[in-house]
Design a protein around this motif. Sequence first.
Motif, PDB file in Angstrom:
ATOM      1  N   HIS A  23       0.857  -1.192   0.000  1.00 24.07           N
ATOM      2  CA  HIS A  23       0.000   0.000   0.000  1.00 24.07           C
ATOM      3  C   HIS A  23       0.890   1.237   0.000  1.00 24.07           C
ATOM      4  O   HIS A  23       2.109   1.115  -0.060  1.00 24.07           O
ATOM      5  CB  HIS A  23      -0.983  -0.004   1.179  1.00 24.07           C
ATOM      6  CG  HIS A  23      -0.354   0.032   2.540  1.00 24.07           C
ATOM      7  ND1 HIS A  23       0.377  -1.014   3.056  1.00 24.07           N
ATOM      8  CD2 HIS A  23      -0.339   0.987   3.509  1.00 24.07           C
ATOM      9  CE1 HIS A  23       0.795  -0.701   4.276  1.00 24.07           C
ATOM     10  NE2 HIS A  23       0.377   0.518   4.576  1.00 24.07           N
ATOM     11  N   HIS A  56       1.476   3.837   2.184  1.00 28.99           N
ATOM     12  CA  HIS A  56       2.026   4.520   3.371  1.00 28.99           C
ATOM     13  C   HIS A  56       3.560   4.547   3.356  1.00 28.99           C
ATOM     14  O   HIS A  56       4.210   3.578   2.961  1.00 28.99           O
ATOM     15  CB  HIS A  56       1.532   3.852   4.654  1.00 28.99           C
ATOM     16  CG  HIS A  56       0.082   4.138   4.944  1.00 28.99           C
ATOM     17  ND1 HIS A  56      -0.716   3.300   5.680  1.00 28.99           N
ATOM     18  CD2 HIS A  56      -0.704   5.188   4.582  1.00 28.99           C
ATOM     19  CE1 HIS A  56      -1.930   3.817   5.770  1.00 28.99           C
ATOM     20  NE2 HIS A  56      -1.957   4.963   5.108  1.00 28.99           N
ATOM     21  N   ASP A 116       5.896   4.226   5.502  1.00 30.38           N
ATOM     22  CA  ASP A 116       6.729   3.241   6.204  1.00 30.38           C
ATOM     23  C   ASP A 116       6.801   1.913   5.442  1.00 30.38           C
ATOM     24  O   ASP A 116       7.510   0.997   5.841  1.00 30.38           O
ATOM     25  CB  ASP A 116       6.236   3.023   7.647  1.00 30.38           C
ATOM     26  CG  ASP A 116       4.773   2.634   7.729  1.00 30.38           C
ATOM     27  OD1 ASP A 116       4.007   2.967   6.817  1.00 30.38           O
ATOM     28  OD2 ASP A 116       4.393   1.982   8.724  1.00 30.38           O
ATOM     29  N   HIS A 117       6.050   1.835   4.325  1.00 28.05           N
ATOM     30  CA  HIS A 117       6.078   0.633   3.476  1.00 28.05           C
ATOM     31  C   HIS A 117       6.604   0.929   2.076  1.00 28.05           C
ATOM     32  O   HIS A 117       7.207   0.062   1.445  1.00 28.05           O
ATOM     33  CB  HIS A 117       4.671   0.026   3.347  1.00 28.05           C
ATOM     34  CG  HIS A 117       4.137  -0.487   4.644  1.00 28.05           C
ATOM     35  ND1 HIS A 117       4.134  -1.826   4.979  1.00 28.05           N
ATOM     36  CD2 HIS A 117       3.623   0.166   5.716  1.00 28.05           C
ATOM     37  CE1 HIS A 117       3.633  -1.975   6.192  1.00 28.05           C
ATOM     38  NE2 HIS A 117       3.310  -0.783   6.654  1.00 28.05           N
ATOM     39  N   HIS A 146      -7.271  -1.768   4.720  1.00 25.65           N
ATOM     40  CA  HIS A 146      -6.444  -0.800   5.472  1.00 25.65           C
ATOM     41  C   HIS A 146      -6.436   0.553   4.743  1.00 25.65           C
ATOM     42  O   HIS A 146      -6.480   1.615   5.365  1.00 25.65           O
ATOM     43  CB  HIS A 146      -5.035  -1.390   5.622  1.00 25.65           C
ATOM     44  CG  HIS A 146      -4.005  -0.458   6.172  1.00 25.65           C
ATOM     45  ND1 HIS A 146      -4.072   0.052   7.450  1.00 25.65           N
ATOM     46  CD2 HIS A 146      -2.873   0.055   5.626  1.00 25.65           C
ATOM     47  CE1 HIS A 146      -3.024   0.834   7.656  1.00 25.65           C
ATOM     48  NE2 HIS A 146      -2.287   0.862   6.566  1.00 25.65           N
ATOM     49  N   ASP A 182      -0.506  -4.094   5.935  1.00 33.08           N
ATOM     50  CA  ASP A 182      -1.144  -3.605   7.164  1.00 33.08           C
ATOM     51  C   ASP A 182      -2.592  -4.061   7.317  1.00 33.08           C
ATOM     52  O   ASP A 182      -3.311  -3.578   8.192  1.00 33.08           O
ATOM     53  CB  ASP A 182      -1.049  -2.074   7.241  1.00 33.08           C
ATOM     54  CG  ASP A 182       0.331  -1.624   7.709  1.00 33.08           C
ATOM     55  OD1 ASP A 182       1.178  -2.496   8.006  1.00 33.08           O
ATOM     56  OD2 ASP A 182       0.564  -0.401   7.787  1.00 33.08           O
TER      57      ASP A 182
HETATM   58 ZN    ZN Z   1      -0.072   1.343   6.576  1.00 28.60          ZN
END
Ligand code: ZN
Length: 295
Positions: free
Chosen positions: A92, A94, A96-97, A156, A175
């Motif tokens: 996805h 975000h 942090d990914h 998510h 997530d």
């Molecule tokens: Zn996430």
Amino acid sequence: MKIAVSWISILAIASMSSAAAQVDKFANVQIKVTHVAGSVYMLVGEGGNIGASIGEDGIVIVDDQYAPLADKIRAALKGVADKPVRYVINTHFHGDHAGGNIAFQKEAAIIAHENVRKRLATDQPAEALPVITFGHDVNVHLNGEDISALHTPHAHTDGDVLVYFTKSNVVHMGDNFVRYGFPYIDTNAGGSVSGMIEGLEKAIAHLPADVKVIPGHGALATLEDVKAFVAMLKQTRAAVEKGLNTGKTVEQLKAENVLADWQSFSGSFAKADNFIDVLYEDLTGAQNGKWREHN
Ligand SMILES: [Zn+2]
């Protein structure tokens, strides 16, 4: 005057050291590599877990954490096999990914659901965007694996995929399945509790019972762990729905500690009251945004 000057110095030193701490956040991160099964490894550093299929044909990674960690991620992969990273799959959008996209895009094809590209494109340069997008599912065939990325609509976020390495029998859930307690559900980005439940139930029905599960965050897990997580989502939603149906307000539900039975999920990330807000939004379509203000 002397006092004023020293205050300025103290402030200057304080702000310098906080900037240094920001850099240090990544400088001290070590990437830990765990062999999961077959060709699949899990890399843990800062941010979301990375799944990697490493073999003769090269390397496919699922998620890429943060750009400042890219060299450490490359070094960790090299410790397993000196092969090029050929594909990156984003679970996805975000940061942090998918934050490492900007570092990997020149050397590897980045693959993601079309909504990931759309959302990243609002604030990221072209160099950080996926170059291959798909509307529902995509398969990557490498290292004898059939790697299937399956879209879970409105879970998510609105662009999530679960990535299944069929030969090694490992799934990376992004997530949609996390182990830090109540999950974060990005309702601002098309996420919903019901979509998360639906996506995970579909996955549970299709995955082998002994599949190894890489969560978005936290330690390796089993399908039983995922089932317990889905049960929690359904039970907490039912508890809040029941309260709302009897005319109670969100504040009353919090005061009554209506999620007391799921206290063990009240983690460092989301407290029970935060999750009541999420469930309330999900059930009523309200956007009170209270929880987001806390994050
Ligand atoms: Zn996430």
